[in-house]
Every structure is written in structure tokens, then in C-alpha cells.
Design an enzyme around this catalytic site. Structure first.
Site, mmCIF file in Angstrom:
data_model
loop_
_atom_site.group_PDB
_atom_site.id
_atom_site.type_symbol
_atom_site.label_atom_id
_atom_site.label_comp_id
_atom_site.label_asym_id
_atom_site.label_seq_id
_atom_site.Cartn_x
_atom_site.Cartn_y
_atom_site.Cartn_z
ATOM 1 N N VAL A 79 0.837 -1.203 0.000
ATOM 2 C CA VAL A 79 0.000 0.000 0.000
ATOM 3 C C VAL A 79 0.872 1.254 0.000
ATOM 4 C CG1 VAL A 79 -1.792 1.283 1.228
ATOM 5 C CG2 VAL A 79 -1.895 -1.214 1.141
ATOM 6 N N CYS A 80 1.921 1.239 0.819
ATOM 7 C CA CYS A 80 2.815 2.399 0.911
ATOM 8 C C CYS A 80 3.462 2.705 -0.436
ATOM 9 C CB CYS A 80 3.916 2.143 1.934
ATOM 10 S SG CYS A 80 3.330 1.853 3.611
ATOM 11 N N THR A 81 3.843 1.672 -1.154
ATOM 12 C CA THR A 81 4.492 1.866 -2.455
ATOM 13 C C THR A 81 3.568 2.602 -3.411
ATOM 14 O OG1 THR A 81 5.822 -0.140 -2.122
ATOM 15 C CG2 THR A 81 5.590 0.666 -4.394
#
Length: 222
Positions: free
Chosen positions: A45-47
């Protein structure tokens, strides 16, 4: 320490980042800032989020906003992760991670800003230390916290909404207006309650009175 609230001065700190050491207030300068946290490097998700922020760099720059990420990993991991972020973002369009990412392995800054996850027992590193949740702080040039949002680790943020709030705050500061539900830049705004009816005639000659407490007006902004 007490939780941070809207209107508090954002705590200052020194940190190592992917663009070198910073002093936070000094780094902000006369700009607005968005500080946003991530549970960890090399997470899916962070990517996607950092790739989106990198692609939206012109949108933030047009609003005099600096963005800075923070993740509970070291600089070496951050620098390796940036390559993945740019590769993923490149599937949509040119992606250059030109904003700094703070290294916060010891969670000092995450603790200072109350970003740690106390809900998800699985959101921990190998040592059992909690990772951060997806916290967003919008900070104005006076270093005042103007917005804070906390998303769970499992839910990616909506940066259209974050930019929408920045537009609302900046327009409100300049023109003595507020913004209604689902407002977007270019829509009619609400005349601030502190503006008298006589003042409104001069400041907003095209305004409409719907109720004594509800007055709307078109607003042309740069």
C-alpha cells in the site's frame, strides 16, 4: 505527552532523510507542508501511495506545499525502496521521488507525533515494535497543524482529498470564506459567519442569502 490537536504548533525535530539531514521547521520555511507516515518500506500500500505523491508533485508545488514522508526504517532501506516506488509509478506516468523520506527506525518522531499503531497487533517489526499508521498532517507556514487524519495500515489514502483540503484552507485564509460539503476548487463557497451582511455586499457582491446563517457566493481564485 498530550495528543496533538488542530491549532497546535507542529513539534520541531531534527532527522536524517533521503535528501540529507533536516530541521523540520527550518525545512518548511514559508511553505505549507504535508507530513505523512508509512507503516514500513517495501510494503504494497505504501508503495502505491508514495508513487502517487511523486506523480502529483506539480499539484503540490502549485500550492506552495512541501511533502515529506516518514517510515520506520533506515536510510539504506529507503533508498532501495525508492527504486521500487518509481518503477511502480512508471506504470502510470513519469515518477520521480524528489521529496525527502525520514528515517525513523527508533520511532522517536513517530512517537512525538503520536503515529504508532495501537490497534493492529500484526503491524509490528521483527523486534515487536509497532509500525506507524497512515497519519497525515497538513501544516501551514506558521507551523500550525491545520489538519490531521489517521488511516489504518490496511487502507491507502486519498490524495485528491488531501489536496482538496489544502485548497479549502488556503482559500479560507485569504478570502474569509468556508467550503461546503463535497466542495471542489471552482465551486461556490460559503461566506464566513464573521462577515456582516454589510461587509458581504462589498466583499461578495454576487452572494446569495439562503438563510440568515447560510450565504453562498461564487469565488474566482488564482
Amino acid at each position: 505527552m498530550p495528543s496533538l490537536r488542530l491549532g497546535n504548533i507542529a513539534p520541531d525535530f531534527e532527522a536524517e532523510t533521503t535528501q540529507g539531514p533536516i530541521k523540520f521547521h527550518e525545512w518548511i520555511g514559508n511553505s505549507w507542508a504535508v507530513l505523512f507516515s508509512h507503516p514500513g518500506d517495501f510494503t504494497p500500500v505504501c508503495t502505491t501511495e508514495l508513487a502517487e505523491v511523486a506523480r502529483r508533485a506539480p499539484d503540490f508545488a502549485a500550492r506552495n506545499v512541501k511533502v515529506i514522508g516518514i517510515s520506520a526504517n533506515g536510510l539504506k532501506e529507503h533508498e532501495q525502496w525508492v527504486k521500487d516506488i518509481e518503477e511502480w509509478g512508471g506504470k502510470v506516468g513519469p515518477t520521480d521521488v524528489s521529496f525527502p523520506i525520514i528515517a525513523d527506525e527508533d520511532r522517536k518522531i513517530s512517537t512525538l507525533y503520536d503515529m504508532l499503531d495501537e490497534q493492529d497487533a500484526t503491524n509490528r517489526d521483527a523486534k515487536g515494535l509497532p509500525f506507524t499508521i497512515r497519519t497525515v498532517f497538513i501544516i501551514d507556514p506558521k507551523k500550525t497543524i491545520r489538519l490531521l487524519i489517521a488511516y489504518p495500515a490496511s487502507t491507502g489514502r486519498n490524495f485528491d482529498e488531501i489536496i482538496r483540503v489544502i485548497d479549502s484552507l488556503q482559500i479560507g485564509d485569504k478570502y474569509r470564506v468556508t467550503t461546503p460539503v463535497n466542495w471542489k476548487k471552482g465551486d461556490d463557497v460559503i461566506v464566513h459567519p464573521s462577515v456582516s451582511n454589510e461587509e458581504a455586499k462589498t466583499l461578495f457582491p454576487q452572494h446569495t442569502v439562503h438563510k440568515p446563517y447560510l450565504r453562498t457566493t461564487p469565488l474566482k481564485v488564482d
